[in-house]
Scaffold this motif. Sequence first.
Motif, PDB file in Angstrom:
ATOM      1  N   LYS A  17     -14.743  46.746  58.552  1.00 37.97           N
ATOM      2  CA  LYS A  17     -15.701  47.766  58.975  1.00 37.97           C
ATOM      3  C   LYS A  17     -15.585  47.964  60.486  1.00 37.97           C
ATOM      4  O   LYS A  17     -14.983  47.150  61.187  1.00 37.97           O
ATOM      5  CB  LYS A  17     -17.127  47.329  58.641  1.00 37.97           C
ATOM      6  CG  LYS A  17     -17.374  47.039  57.164  1.00 37.97           C
ATOM      7  CD  LYS A  17     -18.825  46.631  56.961  1.00 37.97           C
ATOM      8  CE  LYS A  17     -19.100  46.281  55.506  1.00 37.97           C
ATOM      9  NZ  LYS A  17     -18.414  45.023  55.087  1.00 37.97           N
TER      10      LYS A  17
ATOM     11  N   TYR B   8     -19.078  47.423  65.378  1.00 39.51           N
ATOM     12  CA  TYR B   8     -20.512  47.505  65.680  1.00 39.51           C
ATOM     13  C   TYR B   8     -21.367  47.191  64.457  1.00 39.51           C
ATOM     14  O   TYR B   8     -22.495  46.683  64.588  1.00 39.51           O
ATOM     15  CB  TYR B   8     -20.872  48.874  66.265  1.00 39.51           C
ATOM     16  CG  TYR B   8     -20.889  50.010  65.277  1.00 39.51           C
ATOM     17  CD1 TYR B   8     -22.041  50.297  64.537  1.00 39.51           C
ATOM     18  CD2 TYR B   8     -19.763  50.810  65.080  1.00 39.51           C
ATOM     19  CE1 TYR B   8     -22.072  51.345  63.632  1.00 39.51           C
ATOM     20  CE2 TYR B   8     -19.772  51.857  64.188  1.00 39.51           C
ATOM     21  CZ  TYR B   8     -20.922  52.125  63.455  1.00 39.51           C
ATOM     22  OH  TYR B   8     -20.934  53.158  62.548  1.00 39.51           O
ATOM     23  N   GLN B   9     -20.848  47.464  63.248  1.00 38.28           N
ATOM     24  CA  GLN B   9     -21.629  47.181  62.039  1.00 38.28           C
ATOM     25  C   GLN B   9     -21.815  45.674  61.846  1.00 38.28           C
ATOM     26  O   GLN B   9     -22.907  45.202  61.499  1.00 38.28           O
ATOM     27  CB  GLN B   9     -20.956  47.800  60.816  1.00 38.28           C
ATOM     28  CG  GLN B   9     -20.963  49.322  60.827  1.00 38.28           C
ATOM     29  CD  GLN B   9     -20.448  49.919  59.522  1.00 38.28           C
ATOM     30  OE1 GLN B   9     -20.413  49.251  58.485  1.00 38.28           O
ATOM     31  NE2 GLN B   9     -20.043  51.191  59.575  1.00 38.28           N
ATOM     32  N   TYR B  10     -20.744  44.905  62.062  1.00 36.10           N
ATOM     33  CA  TYR B  10     -20.870  43.445  61.969  1.00 36.10           C
ATOM     34  C   TYR B  10     -21.841  42.935  63.039  1.00 36.10           C
ATOM     35  O   TYR B  10     -22.647  42.037  62.794  1.00 36.10           O
ATOM     36  CB  TYR B  10     -19.506  42.775  62.176  1.00 36.10           C
ATOM     37  CG  TYR B  10     -18.502  43.077  61.108  1.00 36.10           C
ATOM     38  CD1 TYR B  10     -18.619  42.531  59.831  1.00 36.10           C
ATOM     39  CD2 TYR B  10     -17.401  43.902  61.369  1.00 36.10           C
ATOM     40  CE1 TYR B  10     -17.667  42.789  58.843  1.00 36.10           C
ATOM     41  CE2 TYR B  10     -16.454  44.164  60.404  1.00 36.10           C
ATOM     42  CZ  TYR B  10     -16.585  43.608  59.136  1.00 36.10           C
ATOM     43  OH  TYR B  10     -15.650  43.863  58.172  1.00 36.10           O
TER      44      TYR B  10
ATOM     45  N   ALA C  81     -25.482  43.738  62.168  1.00 35.55           N
ATOM     46  CA  ALA C  81     -25.948  42.900  61.053  1.00 35.55           C
ATOM     47  C   ALA C  81     -26.222  41.477  61.520  1.00 35.55           C
ATOM     48  O   ALA C  81     -27.235  40.865  61.164  1.00 35.55           O
ATOM     49  CB  ALA C  81     -24.906  42.902  59.936  1.00 35.55           C
TER      50      ALA C  81
END
Length: 527
Positions: free
Chosen positions: A31, A34-36, A39
């Motif tokens: 992904k 920034y998504q990791y 989260a």
Amino acid sequence: MGSGISRRYMGSEDWDGLLKWVCESAGAPMKPYYQYKLAASAEGDGRKNTVYPRIATLMEKDFLDAVNRPEYAAWVEAHQEEFESGIEPMKVYIADHLKAFQPTQLSEELEVLRRATRHVAGVITTNYDSLMESVFPKYDVYVRQDDLLFSPLMGIGEIYKIHGSADDPESMVIDERDYQRLGEHRDYLTSKILTIFGEYPIIFLGYSMNDQDIRDIISSIASCAGERRAREIAKRFIFVEYSADHTITSNRYEVNDSQVVEMTGIRTQDFTPIYAAIAKTNQRYAPKVLNQILRQLYRASYSGEDAESVVAVELSHMDELPPDKNVIVGVGVMDYGRKVTLSDLYEDVLFGTKQFSPELVVGEYMDAMLKQGGVPMYYYLRRYDDPLGPRTQQEIATKTSMESYLNNTDRKIREHSRTKLSDASIDGLIKAFPDDAYKHLILLHQSEIDVDQLEMLLKTTAKGMLTAGKQLDYVLRKDIRIYDFLKYGIDYLKTSTPPQSPSSAPTLTAEPNGSAGASPTSDPSHA
């Protein structure tokens, strides 16, 4: 040493940039980074050493799917053995990436640090790369927690990579499981390192004062040492941060339970003066030498084994001990220890078994020994570049030919006894005087002596005396001094600029038989 040092000299990423690079380079189904990060931040307490290990843990499963794509088949095959042993593929991927970086930036500044390595007792780093190994190439390196916890650390000439190394991907502290294991041992590890470095000034480079690694280290020190001791230790901390400003301040730093310690803070964009100042510190002995000696003493004391033999030198001139040398340690004429004797020098010049360094012999002993009489000196002088003592200078000025080693009595004997030689050579001496040929070397002129044949004669004679438990006699010692001049002194005088004697200069003249030499000395007692 923190990641800022690797960025400064190699251009490698910090922790955030490294994980972002994995996402961008590995490709789908990874992904966007920034998504990791979002989260992980939502799940944790926001601390760096909680968020980034969580990011790495979240990324690892997706990374496994990413490298299953056909374009990674060759890479997977190359590392299959590592993966089958249980090493996380993402660690191997990061390790391969970091190994490609080389120190190509600010080379002149880094070279100043390299020249200061003799004055650095040890290095603690949280970096995975091998920059510190390239700057301190002779230091022992510890990367695994078990090595750090259970090895007999000497505290001198060692690098401690407390977050592991790219050369050993399994050791790298990246994800939550790694940080959990590190946390279980952190206080004990800090306590052990603190025991070693507690009395040294400690310079922090490549970190921010807000860096969680630094906060954890200082907090562990405070926890292990106690408040009063922590304050004392912190006074020896020097925290260097990159800044366009140039300031030196005393910084207050809050650690566990509102405990405050003070340390020196330096803000600068040029680290050269800092490295130069380190190089000027009073460090007489190279850390690697002390490390080797301590390790051998430890081995002898705790294992019951004999310590390895070490080379006899003035330790302050060594960077490390030569391997497999069956010799002793000389500590200088004014120190405690087993002194080097004149007998040692004669054996060393003839057989080369003592491995004495020229710095020890010439710098510490030569002038004192010359007060007692002749010394074989050119074997050492040819490898010595430092200033000479006054007696050594005078000896060089006078001992410039074989003639200068003979007294008036020797010359009279040669004048009356040369008729006994049918062959004016070393072989001729052996034929004419088979039992004591060495005693008649004075019958020959310098040009008549084959140095290799002389060496064989002297070695055979000396071995016989030493094997019988006898000292080398006066005549043999004079022969060794003549041999020392012929084999080493002639070339030394040709290639060097001998110092002027207080009484005369070393001028080469012709011997009676035409060989190169100098006017003979008239001092019969000092031949």
